[in-house]
Design a protein around this motif. Structure first.
Motif, PDB file in Angstrom:
ATOM      1  N   SER A 185      11.290  -0.364  -0.899  1.00  0.00           N
ATOM      2  CA  SER A 185       9.964  -0.060  -0.320  1.00  0.00           C
ATOM      3  C   SER A 185       9.069  -1.292  -0.433  1.00  0.00           C
ATOM      4  O   SER A 185       8.376  -1.659   0.528  1.00  0.00           O
ATOM      5  CB  SER A 185       9.311   1.113  -1.058  1.00  0.00           C
ATOM      6  OG  SER A 185      10.072   2.281  -0.901  1.00  0.00           O
ATOM      7  N   TYR A 186       9.118  -1.970  -1.557  1.00  0.00           N
ATOM      8  CA  TYR A 186       8.327  -3.208  -1.733  1.00  0.00           C
ATOM      9  C   TYR A 186       8.740  -4.232  -0.678  1.00  0.00           C
ATOM     10  O   TYR A 186       7.910  -4.842  -0.004  1.00  0.00           O
ATOM     11  CB  TYR A 186       8.538  -3.763  -3.146  1.00  0.00           C
ATOM     12  CG  TYR A 186       7.671  -4.966  -3.470  1.00  0.00           C
ATOM     13  CD1 TYR A 186       7.996  -6.246  -3.012  1.00  0.00           C
ATOM     14  CD2 TYR A 186       6.502  -4.832  -4.216  1.00  0.00           C
ATOM     15  CE1 TYR A 186       7.184  -7.337  -3.282  1.00  0.00           C
ATOM     16  CE2 TYR A 186       5.685  -5.921  -4.499  1.00  0.00           C
ATOM     17  CZ  TYR A 186       6.053  -7.171  -4.019  1.00  0.00           C
ATOM     18  OH  TYR A 186       5.238  -8.257  -4.282  1.00  0.00           O
TER      19      TYR A 186
ATOM     20  N   LEU B 104       7.524  -3.204   2.739  1.00  0.00           N
ATOM     21  CA  LEU B 104       6.060  -3.278   2.842  1.00  0.00           C
ATOM     22  C   LEU B 104       5.543  -4.716   2.831  1.00  0.00           C
ATOM     23  O   LEU B 104       4.639  -5.089   3.574  1.00  0.00           O
ATOM     24  CB  LEU B 104       5.415  -2.507   1.682  1.00  0.00           C
ATOM     25  CG  LEU B 104       5.440  -0.982   1.784  1.00  0.00           C
ATOM     26  CD1 LEU B 104       5.141  -0.352   0.433  1.00  0.00           C
ATOM     27  CD2 LEU B 104       4.421  -0.499   2.834  1.00  0.00           C
TER      28      LEU B 104
ATOM     29  N   MET C 236       2.293   6.250  -1.142  1.00  0.00           N
ATOM     30  CA  MET C 236       3.601   6.059  -1.792  1.00  0.00           C
ATOM     31  C   MET C 236       3.683   6.884  -3.069  1.00  0.00           C
ATOM     32  O   MET C 236       4.725   7.418  -3.408  1.00  0.00           O
ATOM     33  CB  MET C 236       3.840   4.572  -2.097  1.00  0.00           C
ATOM     34  CG  MET C 236       4.226   3.719  -0.925  1.00  0.00           C
ATOM     35  SD  MET C 236       5.756   4.241  -0.102  1.00  0.00           S
ATOM     36  CE  MET C 236       6.952   4.007  -1.413  1.00  0.00           C
TER      37      MET C 236
ATOM     38  N   ALA D 224      14.568   4.127   4.929  1.00  0.00           N
ATOM     39  CA  ALA D 224      13.251   3.500   4.704  1.00  0.00           C
ATOM     40  C   ALA D 224      12.573   3.024   5.986  1.00  0.00           C
ATOM     41  O   ALA D 224      11.363   3.090   6.114  1.00  0.00           O
ATOM     42  CB  ALA D 224      13.386   2.348   3.713  1.00  0.00           C
ATOM     43  N   ASP D 225      13.340   2.484   6.935  1.00  0.00           N
ATOM     44  CA  ASP D 225      12.732   2.091   8.212  1.00  0.00           C
ATOM     45  C   ASP D 225      13.817   2.013   9.268  1.00  0.00           C
ATOM     46  O   ASP D 225      15.000   1.930   8.955  1.00  0.00           O
ATOM     47  CB  ASP D 225      12.025   0.708   8.091  1.00  0.00           C
ATOM     48  CG  ASP D 225      11.173   0.430   9.336  1.00  0.00           C
ATOM     49  OD1 ASP D 225      11.402  -0.596   9.986  1.00  0.00           O
ATOM     50  OD2 ASP D 225      10.332   1.275   9.674  1.00  0.00           O
TER      51      ASP D 225
ATOM     52  N   PRO E  19       7.759   4.370   3.517  1.00  0.00           N
ATOM     53  CA  PRO E  19       7.427   2.946   3.452  1.00  0.00           C
ATOM     54  C   PRO E  19       7.530   2.256   4.813  1.00  0.00           C
ATOM     55  O   PRO E  19       6.736   1.372   5.126  1.00  0.00           O
ATOM     56  CB  PRO E  19       8.429   2.375   2.447  1.00  0.00           C
ATOM     57  CG  PRO E  19       9.481   3.395   2.286  1.00  0.00           C
ATOM     58  CD  PRO E  19       8.886   4.710   2.621  1.00  0.00           C
TER      59      PRO E  19
END
Ligand code: SDX
Length: 392
Positions: free
Chosen positions: A51-52, A55, A129, A191-192, A354
């Motif tokens: 996620s970091y 993002l 989040m 996540a994406d 995210p």
């Protein structure tokens, strides 16, 4: 222009934006987040670290990850009045509309994080989040009628979500590391995924300068459709229908092929992957491991494996480039974890969060990079005059 001319419409061949977040090569079955292959992230990363990356664009240092983890884990608790919101929903509510409503309500408790200044966007990012897993767990608890639990700061992000979903107030929760890791990997894989339906919805809603909470809440609704995120629930219902109707896998495939009632092979096909969905291959490995750990073969997994084998050797599906997608096996794992089918798409939303936030931030950061207002091909009446009621 009217008439029966057929037009090729829709976004399918349109680049609605520029993005540096996710790269997909549908023919080669390639998926990369910020350049890192999904296979490596699934094997070596965690959902919070991924996620970091999604993002902020880079893998975090030890200090950066510790700071991000602290900011998220410390804010998982929600306002008591927001917790009360869940009590208004009927026990049988589907948790997706409950989650979307709860995210919208969260924005009213976080008004100081609504805005477009970098610090405000960062605060809203942490709020979402941190609190969406809690809202998701409470959406589930609402359907079971069991008391909600506060997050436990000694637990990891994933462990907190699992314990708030399944834990009780009477005894400590016993974690199964196989399950915890499998869920971590599943969320990484979700996540994406560049401009899928729900992410494009988040961008489109945000392009009017609607705030991040409103945009994500809209994304939850877009994801709920069975042709998109709702497919993981539809796959399990399809497998159960085959089992309970006592039909053979071939009978079911024949029904899909004759298109009599628009029956689809749920969990198969993809707008972009015309070879195979790299996520499905990874998930299938975890499905095998989880279901074996949960006690031998599972009848629904056997049906799924038979369906995949039969479809991949059937010209109808091969000619149409229909292969298992991310949703084909996930439901079997979620069910083995103890989640009911209604929760499967909520888990998809938890993973996609995210990505939605990162794509919204990317759009807001570059005013020239907006989806804009699509046009249409008008196929209605040409100009005509008003007809008085007595002449209609
Ligand atoms: C997700 O975009 C994303 O990235 C989404 C996603 C993400 O991470 O965000 O990857 C997540 O949404 C995955 C997809 C989950 N949906 C399903 O599993 C539902 C079942 N799949 C279908 O609805 C369909 O495959 C789509 C919508 C996913 C993709 O459709 P396409 O590729 O645009 O195909 P199409 O609708 O143009 O159909 C082409 C042909 C048609 O047959 P013909 O008219 O040519 O004879 O293939 C057939 C379709 O009838 N077809 C299917 C089928 N999917 C397409 N036939 C049977 N079963 C299917 N699943």
């Amino acid at each position: 222009k009217t008439g029966d001319t057929t037009f090729d419409i829709g976004f399918a061949n349109t680049a609605v934006c520029k993005s540096a977040i996710t790269y997909i090569d549908g023919d080669a079955g390639v998926l990369q987040y910020r350049g890192y292959p999904i296979e490596q992230l699934a094997e070596k990363s965690t959902f919070l670290e991924t996620s970091y990356l999604v993002l902020y664009g880079e893998l975090p240092t030890t200090e950066q990850l510790a700071d991000f983890t602290e900011k998220i884990s410390r804010h998982m608790v929600i306002d008591e009045r927001l917790r009360e919101l869940f009590r208004i929903f009927p026990r049988k509510s589907h948790p997706m509309p409950v989650l979307s409503a709860a995210i919208t309500a969260l924005s009213t408790f976080s008004r100081d994080t609504i805005g477009f200044e970098p610090d405000t966007i960062e605060a809203a990012t942490h709020q979402l989040m941190a609190k969406v897993p809690t809202l998701a767990a409470y959406s589930f608890k609402n359907s079971t009628g069991t008391p909600t639990l506060f997050p436990d700061y000694s637990l990891s992000y994933i462990e907190n979500f699992i314990r708030m979903s399944f834990g009780t107030v009477t005894e400590p929760y016993q974690f199964d590391d196989t399950i915890t890791r499998a869920l971590d990997v599943l969320l990484i894989l979700h996540a994406d995924h560049e401009q899928n339906c729900s992410t494009s919805t988040v961008r489109l809603v945000g392009s009017s300068q609607a705030n991040l909470y409103a945009s994500v809440s809209a994304g939850v609704h877009a994801l709920s459709g069975p042709l998109h995120g709702g497919a993981n629930q539809a796959v399990l219902e399809m497998l159960k229908q085959i089992r309970d109707d006592g039909v053979t896998v071939q009978d079911y495939l024949d029904k899909v092929k004759n298109k009599s009632d628009h029956t689809k092979l749920m969990g198969f096909g993809h707008r972009i992957y015309k070879n195979y969905d790299p996520r499905a291959a990874i998930i299938k490995k975890h499905a095998d491991a989880i279901l074996k750990a949960r006690g031998g073969s599972d009848q629904l997994l056997d049906i799924a494996l038979e369906l995949e084998e039969a479809a991949l050797s059937d010209d109808y599906f091969v000619e149409r480039k229909l292969y298992p997608n991310v949703d084909f096996y996930t439901g079997l794992i979620y069910q083995a974890m103890g989640f009911p089918v209604d929760m499967f798409t909520v888990l998809f939303a938890l993973g996609r969060l995210p990505g939605w936030i990162a794509q919204w931030r990317e759009m807001v950061a570059d005013p020239t990079n907006k989806i804009g207002r699509p046009r249409q091909i008008y196929v209605g009446h040409t100009k005509r005059d008003y007809v008085p009621m007595n002449e209609r």
